[in-house]
Design a protein around this motif. Structure first.
Motif, PDB file in Angstrom:
ATOM      1  N   SER B  87       0.834  -1.211   0.000  1.00 49.27           N
ATOM      2  CA  SER B  87       0.000   0.000   0.000  1.00 49.27           C
ATOM      3  C   SER B  87       0.863   1.253   0.000  1.00 49.27           C
ATOM      4  O   SER B  87       0.358   2.359  -0.204  1.00 49.27           O
ATOM      5  CB  SER B  87      -0.955  -0.007   1.190  1.00 49.27           C
ATOM      6  OG  SER B  87      -0.280  -0.383   2.360  1.00 49.27           O
ATOM      7  N   LEU B  88       2.169   1.066   0.199  1.00 44.10           N
ATOM      8  CA  LEU B  88       3.101   2.189   0.157  1.00 44.10           C
ATOM      9  C   LEU B  88       3.168   2.808  -1.228  1.00 44.10           C
ATOM     10  O   LEU B  88       3.305   4.020  -1.379  1.00 44.10           O
ATOM     11  CB  LEU B  88       4.495   1.655   0.566  1.00 44.10           C
ATOM     12  CG  LEU B  88       5.725   2.411   0.134  1.00 44.10           C
ATOM     13  CD1 LEU B  88       5.942   3.591   1.042  1.00 44.10           C
ATOM     14  CD2 LEU B  88       6.926   1.509   0.173  1.00 44.10           C
ATOM     15  N   CYS B  89       3.063   1.959  -2.277  1.00 44.58           N
ATOM     16  CA  CYS B  89       3.375   2.458  -3.620  1.00 44.58           C
ATOM     17  C   CYS B  89       2.257   3.287  -4.232  1.00 44.58           C
ATOM     18  O   CYS B  89       2.523   4.136  -5.084  1.00 44.58           O
ATOM     19  CB  CYS B  89       3.758   1.306  -4.539  1.00 44.58           C
ATOM     20  SG  CYS B  89       2.429   0.145  -4.858  1.00 44.58           S
ATOM     21  N   SER B  90       1.030   3.068  -3.823  1.00 47.06           N
ATOM     22  CA  SER B  90      -0.058   3.827  -4.426  1.00 47.06           C
ATOM     23  C   SER B  90      -1.297   3.740  -3.547  1.00 47.06           C
ATOM     24  O   SER B  90      -1.487   2.760  -2.842  1.00 47.06           O
ATOM     25  CB  SER B  90      -0.369   3.270  -5.807  1.00 47.06           C
ATOM     26  OG  SER B  90      -1.565   3.809  -6.308  1.00 47.06           O
ATOM     27  N   GLU B  91      -2.143   4.751  -3.637  1.00 45.74           N
ATOM     28  CA  GLU B  91      -3.363   4.746  -2.804  1.00 45.74           C
ATOM     29  C   GLU B  91      -4.378   3.717  -3.288  1.00 45.74           C
ATOM     30  O   GLU B  91      -5.328   3.400  -2.582  1.00 45.74           O
ATOM     31  CB  GLU B  91      -4.005   6.142  -2.781  1.00 45.74           C
ATOM     32  CG  GLU B  91      -4.616   6.586  -4.094  1.00 45.74           C
ATOM     33  CD  GLU B  91      -3.583   7.183  -5.038  1.00 45.74           C
ATOM     34  OE1 GLU B  91      -2.398   7.254  -4.658  1.00 45.74           O
ATOM     35  OE2 GLU B  91      -3.974   7.577  -6.145  1.00 45.74           O
ATOM     36  N   PHE B  93      -3.883   0.562  -3.717  1.00 45.78           N
ATOM     37  CA  PHE B  93      -3.670  -0.767  -3.134  1.00 45.78           C
ATOM     38  C   PHE B  93      -3.847  -0.713  -1.632  1.00 45.78           C
ATOM     39  O   PHE B  93      -3.228   0.103  -0.955  1.00 45.78           O
ATOM     40  CB  PHE B  93      -2.256  -1.285  -3.475  1.00 45.78           C
ATOM     41  CG  PHE B  93      -1.967  -1.306  -4.941  1.00 45.78           C
ATOM     42  CD1 PHE B  93      -0.957  -0.535  -5.480  1.00 45.78           C
ATOM     43  CD2 PHE B  93      -2.722  -2.098  -5.796  1.00 45.78           C
ATOM     44  CE1 PHE B  93      -0.695  -0.542  -6.842  1.00 45.78           C
ATOM     45  CE2 PHE B  93      -2.472  -2.113  -7.162  1.00 45.78           C
ATOM     46  CZ  PHE B  93      -1.457  -1.320  -7.674  1.00 45.78           C
ATOM     47  N   ARG B  94      -4.672  -1.638  -1.117  1.00 45.55           N
ATOM     48  CA  ARG B  94      -4.873  -1.707   0.328  1.00 45.55           C
ATOM     49  C   ARG B  94      -3.961  -2.780   0.883  1.00 45.55           C
ATOM     50  O   ARG B  94      -3.611  -3.731   0.197  1.00 45.55           O
ATOM     51  CB  ARG B  94      -6.317  -2.105   0.641  1.00 45.55           C
ATOM     52  CG  ARG B  94      -7.339  -1.187   0.063  1.00 45.55           C
ATOM     53  CD  ARG B  94      -7.979  -0.300   1.136  1.00 45.55           C
ATOM     54  NE  ARG B  94      -8.650   0.820   0.517  1.00 45.55           N
ATOM     55  CZ  ARG B  94      -9.867   0.753  -0.018  1.00 45.55           C
ATOM     56  NH1 ARG B  94     -10.525  -0.391   0.016  1.00 45.55           N
ATOM     57  NH2 ARG B  94     -10.406   1.812  -0.571  1.00 45.55           N
ATOM     58  N   SER B  95      -3.609  -2.687   2.153  1.00 51.37           N
ATOM     59  CA  SER B  95      -2.764  -3.722   2.763  1.00 51.37           C
ATOM     60  C   SER B  95      -3.629  -4.954   2.990  1.00 51.37           C
ATOM     61  O   SER B  95      -4.832  -4.857   3.194  1.00 51.37           O
ATOM     62  CB  SER B  95      -2.184  -3.230   4.076  1.00 51.37           C
ATOM     63  OG  SER B  95      -3.213  -2.807   4.937  1.00 51.37           O
ATOM     64  N   GLY B  96      -3.012  -6.125   2.936  1.00 52.05           N
ATOM     65  CA  GLY B  96      -3.759  -7.364   3.079  1.00 52.05           C
ATOM     66  C   GLY B  96      -3.255  -8.383   2.077  1.00 52.05           C
ATOM     67  O   GLY B  96      -2.143  -8.256   1.574  1.00 52.05           O
ATOM     68  N   LEU B 142       7.955   0.179  -5.200  1.00 50.34           N
ATOM     69  CA  LEU B 142       8.035   1.199  -4.166  1.00 50.34           C
ATOM     70  C   LEU B 142       7.235   2.442  -4.535  1.00 50.34           C
ATOM     71  O   LEU B 142       6.815   3.200  -3.676  1.00 50.34           O
ATOM     72  CB  LEU B 142       9.506   1.590  -3.928  1.00 50.34           C
ATOM     73  CG  LEU B 142      10.394   0.436  -3.485  1.00 50.34           C
ATOM     74  CD1 LEU B 142      11.848   0.874  -3.449  1.00 50.34           C
ATOM     75  CD2 LEU B 142       9.979  -0.044  -2.108  1.00 50.34           C
ATOM     76  N   ASP B 143       7.056   2.651  -5.842  1.00 55.80           N
ATOM     77  CA  ASP B 143       6.339   3.834  -6.294  1.00 55.80           C
ATOM     78  C   ASP B 143       5.634   3.442  -7.582  1.00 55.80           C
ATOM     79  O   ASP B 143       6.286   3.053  -8.548  1.00 55.80           O
ATOM     80  CB  ASP B 143       7.347   4.966  -6.545  1.00 55.80           C
ATOM     81  CG  ASP B 143       6.667   6.317  -6.704  1.00 55.80           C
ATOM     82  OD1 ASP B 143       7.366   7.331  -6.668  1.00 55.80           O
ATOM     83  OD2 ASP B 143       5.433   6.351  -6.879  1.00 55.80           O
TER      84      ASP B 143
END
Lengths: 221, 276
Positions: B87-91, B93-96, B142-143
Motif C-alpha cells: 500500500s506504500l506504492c499507491s493509494e 492498493f490496500r494492505s492485506g 516502491l512507487d
C-alpha cells in the motif's frame, strides 16, 4: 435448454465443438461449451445490485471467477480471470447499466487442452444467453506451434505439451481484430503473425456456429 | 485553468495533447521515460537491482536457498518470482492479501522466465535427486506510476545478472552439503528478455510506457517481451480494445528497438560493477 453440435472439417481442423445454453435455473445466463474433451460451464449473474465498495458511477462493474477442476484457485486462475474480465469489459456495453455488478462464474469441468479458448467461448455464449448488450461477439482460438513449425489449431493436452509455443487469441466478430492475446513459449514474429491469420480464419467457423445455434434456439419450429 | 480542466475532463485534456502527437509530460508517443538502474544495493540478498522508469520504482531481491528437487524432475531447481504491490506504492492498493494485479503480475513474470528460458532450471541443480538451488525473486514496487511490468522484468533481469551463488559440494562420507561462501560464481543467464508496454487510447492510438494516469484513461494495454534474437517471448494483451495484426506488428517493432536500448544500459551497469 438447447444443445447444438458442430463438426467443422476442411482446413480449420478444430475439434468438434458443442454448446448448451440455459441449462442452469438460478443464473441469468448460463452456457456449457465443449471443445473435443475440454468443457467449461459458465454462469452469468447481472446486471445486479453492486456492493458500494465495488460499484462504478458510470458503468457496470464486471467480475470474473474461474474455478479450476481440482484444488483452490491460485495465481494462474487470477491471471486468467484478469484476462477474461478485460476481454468481456471491452465488448459489454457497461455504460447502459451504471452502478450495477455483472458476475461471470466459470467452472472447468474437464481440461484436455485449449482451456483458455474454451473459457472464452463459454463466456461469450453465457453473455448471449443472459441477453446483455454487447458491441460485438468474441471467440477464443488456441494455436500450437509444433517443433517442426507446423501450426495445430485447438490443440489437445498432448499437442500443447510437445509444442514449442502455444498462442491463444480472442478474436472479435466485427472486424476479426485481436481482443486478447497470450503466449506460452517463444516464437518468431513471422510465426506469431501466421498463427494470428490462422486463428482469424478459424474464428469464422466459430462465429457461424454461434449464429446457427442462436438461430435454432430462437426460431419457432 | 489547465489544472481545473485536467481534473474535470481528464480524457479530453489528454486528447488535446494526443492530437499534437505528444503527451502532457512532454514526451512523444513512442518515447520512454528516463530509465535508471542501480545494481547490488541490497547486501543481504544474493542479487538485487533497483529500477526507476520515470517515477515508477521497482526493487528486485534474489535469495538463493537449497532444497531437494521435485520427484518428477530430479535434475531441476526452482525459480519462484513474487511481485508485491504494497500500500506504500499507491493509494489504490490496500494492505492485506495480494490483489488481482499483484497476482497477475507474478504470473506474468513466471511466464516470462519460463518462455524466454533465461535461466534453465537444469543449471540450478547441484546433485541429481538430492540438492538444487531455489531462487526466490521478490519484486517489490516502491512507487507505482504505471508500466509496472516493464520495470519488473528489467529489475528481475538486472538482479539475476548480479547474483553470485556460492559453490556447494556434497561430502561423500557424511552425505551433507558443504557451502563455501568464499568461492562464488555468477548465474548463467542464457537469454535477456525485455518487456515493452503500450496503452491503447480510443481504440486507435498506441502510446509507449504509460504513466498511471494514462493507464487509467486507456482502453487497453499490450505488453511485448522480446529477447536479443528478436524472438517473441510473450505477447500479453489481457483484453481491452481490439487491435489489428498490423498494429500488433508496430508494437513488436518498437519493442525490438527498446530491447537494444535496455541491453546497452544493462551491459554498461554490469561492466561498471565488474571493474570495481
Amino acid at each position: 435448454m438447447m444443445e447444438t453440435v458442430a463438426e467443422p472439417g476442411g482446413q480449420c481442423r478444430l475439434r468438434p465443438f458443442s454448446c448448451e445454453q440455459g441449462l442452469l435455473s438460478r443464473p441469468d445466463g448460463s452456457a456449457a461449451f465443449l471443445q473435443g474433451d475440454t468443457s467449461v460451464l459458465a454462469g452469468l449473474y447481472g446486471p445486479a445490485e453492486a456492493k458500494l465498495s465495488k460499484e462504478l458511477p458510470d458503468r457496470a462493474a464486471l467480475e470474473v471467477l474461474l474455478r479450476p477442476k481440482v484444488g483452490l484457485p491460485g495465481v494462474l486462475e487470477r491471471s486468467r480471470e484478469q484476462q477474461l474480465r478485460q476481454t468481456c469489459e471491452a465488448v459489454v456495453l457497461g455504460v447502459l447499466h451504471p452502478r450495477t455488478a455483472i458476475t461471470l462464474v466459470l467452472q472447468v469441468l474437464s481440461d484436455a487442452g485449449s482451456l483458455l479458448s474454451c473459457c472464452l467461448n463459454a463466456a461469450c455464449m453465457g453473455l448471449l444467453d443472459a441477453g446483455l448488450p454487447l458491441s460485438s461477439l468474441f471467440c477464443g482460438v488456441t494455436c500450437a506451434l509444433g517443433p517442426d513449425g507446423t501450426i495445430a489449431l485447438d490443440p489437445t493436452a498432448r499437442q500443447e505439451q510437445e509444442a514449442r509455443a502455444v498462442l491463444t487469441f480472442a478474436i472479435d466478430s466485427r472486424e476479426r481484430k485481436v481482443l486478447m492475446a497470450t503466449t506460452k513459449g517463444s516464437c518468431s514474429v513471422e510465426e506469431m503473425q501466421q498463427c494470428l491469420v490462422t486463428a482469424q480464419r478459424a474464428a469464422d467457423t466459430i462465429f457461424q456456429f454461434y449464429r446457427d445455434s442462436l438461430r435454432r434456439r430462437y426460431s419457432k419450429s | 485553468m489547465a489544472a481545473a480542466f485536467r481534473t474535470v475532463e481528464p480524457l479530453e485534456y489528454y486528447r488535446r495533447f494526443l492530437k499534437e502527437n505528444c503527451r502532457p509530460d512532454g514526451r512523444e508517443l513512442g518515447e520512454f521515460r528516463a530509465t535508471t538502474v542501480n545494481i547490488g544495493s541490497i547486501t543481504t540478498a544474493d542479487g538485487s537491482a533497483l529500477v526507476k522508469l520515470g517515477n515508477t520504482t521497482v526493487i528486485c531481491g534474489v535469495k538463493a536457498e537449497l532444497a531437494a528437487p521435485a520427484a518428477d524432475s530430479t535434475n531441476k531447481g526452482y525459480i519462484v518470482p513474487n511481485v508485491e504491490l504494497p500500500s506504500l506504492c499507491s493509494e489504490r492498493f490496500r494492505s492485506g492479501p495480494p490483489g488481482e494485479e499483484a497476482q497477475a503480475a507474478s504470473q506474468f513474470i513466471a511466464d516470462v522466465i519460463e518462455n524466454s528460458q533465461m535461466i534453465v532450471k537444469e543449471d540450478l541443480c547441484i546433485a541429481n535427486g538430492k540438492l538444487a538451488w531455489v531462487l526466490y525473486c521478490d519484486i517489490i514496487c516502491l512507487d507505482y506510476d504505471g508500466n509496472l511490468l516493464d520495470a519488473s522484468v528489467f529489475a528481475l533481469l538486472a538482479a539475476l545478472k548480479n547474483v553470485q551463488l556460492p559453490s556447494v559440494i556434497i561430502n561423500e562420507e557424511t552425505g551433507l552439503s558443504e557451502v563455501n561462501l568464499k568461492q562464488k560464481s555468477p548465474l548463467t543467464i542464457r537469454k535477456h528478455p525485455v518487456a515493452t508496454s503500450f496503452a491503447i487510447f480510443d481504440d486507435a492510438l498506441l502510446i509507449v510506457d504509460p504513466t498511471a494516469e494514462e493507464e487509467d484513461l486507456a482502453t487497453g494495454t499490450v505488453t511485448i517481451v522480446t529477447d536479443e534474437e528478436g524472438r517473441l517471448c510473450s505477447v500479453h494483451k489481457p483484453g481491452g480494445s481490439p487491435l489489428t495484426g498490423a498494429k500488433l506488428q508496430d508494437c513488436i517493432t518498437r519493442a525490438i528497438t527498446r530491447h537494444k536500448e535496455v541491453k546497452k544500459l544493462i551491459d554498461k551497469v554490469i561492466k561498471s560493477i565488474m571493474s570495481k
